[in-house]
Design a protein around this motif. Structure first.
Motif, short mmCIF file in Angstrom:
data_model
loop_
_atom_site.label_atom_id
_atom_site.label_comp_id
_atom_site.label_asym_id
_atom_site.label_seq_id
_atom_site.Cartn_x
_atom_site.Cartn_y
_atom_site.Cartn_z
N ILE A 1 20.55 3.44 -24.45
CA ILE A 1 21.63 3.60 -23.47
C ILE A 1 21.32 4.75 -22.53
N LYS A 2 20.75 5.85 -23.05
CA LYS A 2 20.38 6.98 -22.19
C LYS A 2 19.34 6.55 -21.16
N LYS A 3 18.33 5.80 -21.61
CA LYS A 3 17.27 5.37 -20.69
C LYS A 3 17.83 4.44 -19.62
N VAL A 4 18.70 3.52 -20.02
CA VAL A 4 19.27 2.58 -19.06
C VAL A 4 20.17 3.31 -18.05
N SER A 5 20.87 4.34 -18.50
CA SER A 5 21.71 5.11 -17.58
C SER A 5 20.85 5.75 -16.49
N LYS A 6 19.64 6.19 -16.85
CA LYS A 6 18.73 6.76 -15.85
C LYS A 6 18.21 5.68 -14.91
N ILE A 7 17.85 4.52 -15.48
CA ILE A 7 17.34 3.42 -14.66
C ILE A 7 18.39 2.99 -13.63
N LYS A 8 19.63 2.90 -14.07
CA LYS A 8 20.70 2.40 -13.21
C LYS A 8 21.35 3.49 -12.37
N GLY A 9 21.05 4.74 -12.67
CA GLY A 9 21.67 5.83 -11.94
C GLY A 9 23.14 5.99 -12.26
N LEU A 10 23.51 5.64 -13.50
CA LEU A 10 24.90 5.72 -13.95
C LEU A 10 25.03 6.73 -15.07
N SER A 11 26.25 7.15 -15.34
CA SER A 11 26.46 8.07 -16.46
C SER A 11 26.24 7.33 -17.77
N LYS A 12 25.88 8.09 -18.79
CA LYS A 12 25.68 7.48 -20.12
C LYS A 12 26.98 6.85 -20.61
N LYS A 13 28.11 7.49 -20.32
CA LYS A 13 29.41 6.99 -20.79
C LYS A 13 29.70 5.62 -20.19
N ILE A 14 29.40 5.44 -18.90
CA ILE A 14 29.66 4.14 -18.25
C ILE A 14 28.82 3.05 -18.89
N VAL A 15 27.52 3.34 -19.11
CA VAL A 15 26.63 2.34 -19.72
C VAL A 15 27.07 2.05 -21.14
N TYR A 16 27.43 3.10 -21.88
CA TYR A 16 27.88 2.93 -23.27
C TYR A 16 29.12 2.02 -23.33
N ASN A 17 30.10 2.33 -22.48
CA ASN A 17 31.34 1.54 -22.47
C ASN A 17 31.08 0.09 -22.07
N PHE A 18 30.21 -0.08 -21.08
CA PHE A 18 29.90 -1.44 -20.61
C PHE A 18 29.19 -2.23 -21.70
#
Length: 290
Positions: free
Chosen positions: A268-285
């Motif tokens: 989730i941390k890596k994807v948040s960097k790829i997408k330019g989003l916060s970790k919390k947003i990616v985690y929740n999604f």
């Protein structure tokens, strides 16, 4: 482990204290005033190599008696040192360079001291891993310290395969004689990450080599006489993003990383960097949390 609460500076049944004293990793000036005071005041110094420690003691005119304590005699010496501590004799344990109890048998001595309710007092001081980290150019948090690597290729590959999913800067120690081979093994698993090599830290020829692993390998192969102990740091915080990944759905990206052995939170941390989003947003999604 049973609960153990230690108040370091209380007298425990007239027993001695085990001090863990860091020594310089190169430059003899890199020792604290407190470390010198302890080395002078204790009754005995348990040294990894008494000849190496004697040079330090001579430099600071310290006359404290030494006892040899290293990997090959620890089973014999631990009971002797513990008995002396129980009799009220204070002991300073040192390694050849840096913090004791990390890459030497100090950890076994500490466990025995705790078991016998002997006070263990750690002193802060020189450490090659952290010294290299803060000047490496790699992000300092989070980091994972592995230490000395196994010598055999197959065992090294197993280590690198195990730690590849760790999100952070990964730190190893290596000798100059195996450096090129070790870097090539790293490249088999990490696929040309950014790295830093720290050579001869705190000494006259202190050197930092920073760049992609391919670039660093080229530098190493172009230097026939590589000397000095090395700290290797792998930047595993900046994922290599394949072209088009920004178009891949979040859930697919996370699942793809997990399928490669990466832990869900790290994925989730890596994807948040790829997408330019916060970790919390990616985690929740990813977890369908509204």
């Amino acid at each position: 482990m049973n609960l153990n609460v230690q108040y370091s500076y209380t007298d425990v049944k007239n027993r001695g204290t085990l001090f863990l004293v860091p020594t310089p990793i190169g430059n003899l000036d890199d020792i604290t005033l407190r470390s010198l005071k302890v080395l002078k005041s204790v009754d005995l110094i348990a040294a990894e190599d008494t000849r190496t420690t004697q040079k330090l003691l001579n430099h600071y005119q310290i006359k404290t008696q030494q006892i040899s304590f290293h990997e090959h005699n620890k089973l014999e010496k631990i009971p002797i040192i513990i008995q002396k501590l129980l009799e009220g004799i204070s002991v300073a344990q040192v390694s050849d360079a840096g913090m004791p109890s990390i890459s030497d048998p100090g950890k076994e001595l500490v466990l025995e001291a705790i078991h016998h309710e002997i006070n263990v007092v750690p002193l802060p001081g020189a450490n090659a891993a952290l010294t290299g980290l803060i000047a490496s150019g790699c992000l300092p948090q989070p980091f994972y310290f592995y230490g000395f690597l196994p010598r055999k290729n197959k065992e090294q590959i197993k280590v690198f395969d195990k730690v590849k999913s760790i999100f952070g800067t990964i730190i190893f120690y290596e000798s100059p004689y195996r450096l090129v081979n070790t870097l090539e093994n790293i490249n088999k698993i990490f696929n040309n990450p950014n790295v830093a090599l720290c050579k001869e830290l705190t000494k006259k020829f202190e050197t930092f080599i920073r760049g992609s692993l391919d670039e660093v390998l080229e530098w190493c192969k172009g230097n026939d006489k590589i000397k000095g102990e090395f700290v290797i740091l792998i930047d595993n915080q900046t994922p290599i993003v394949p072209e088009g990944d920004n178009d891949i759905p979040i859930n697919t990206l996370v699942d793809n990383l997990i399928s490669k052995g990466i832990r869900p939170n790290d994925a989730i941390k890596k994807v948040s960097k790829i997408k330019g989003l916060s970790k919390k947003i990616v985690y929740n999604f990813y977890h369908n949390i509204n």
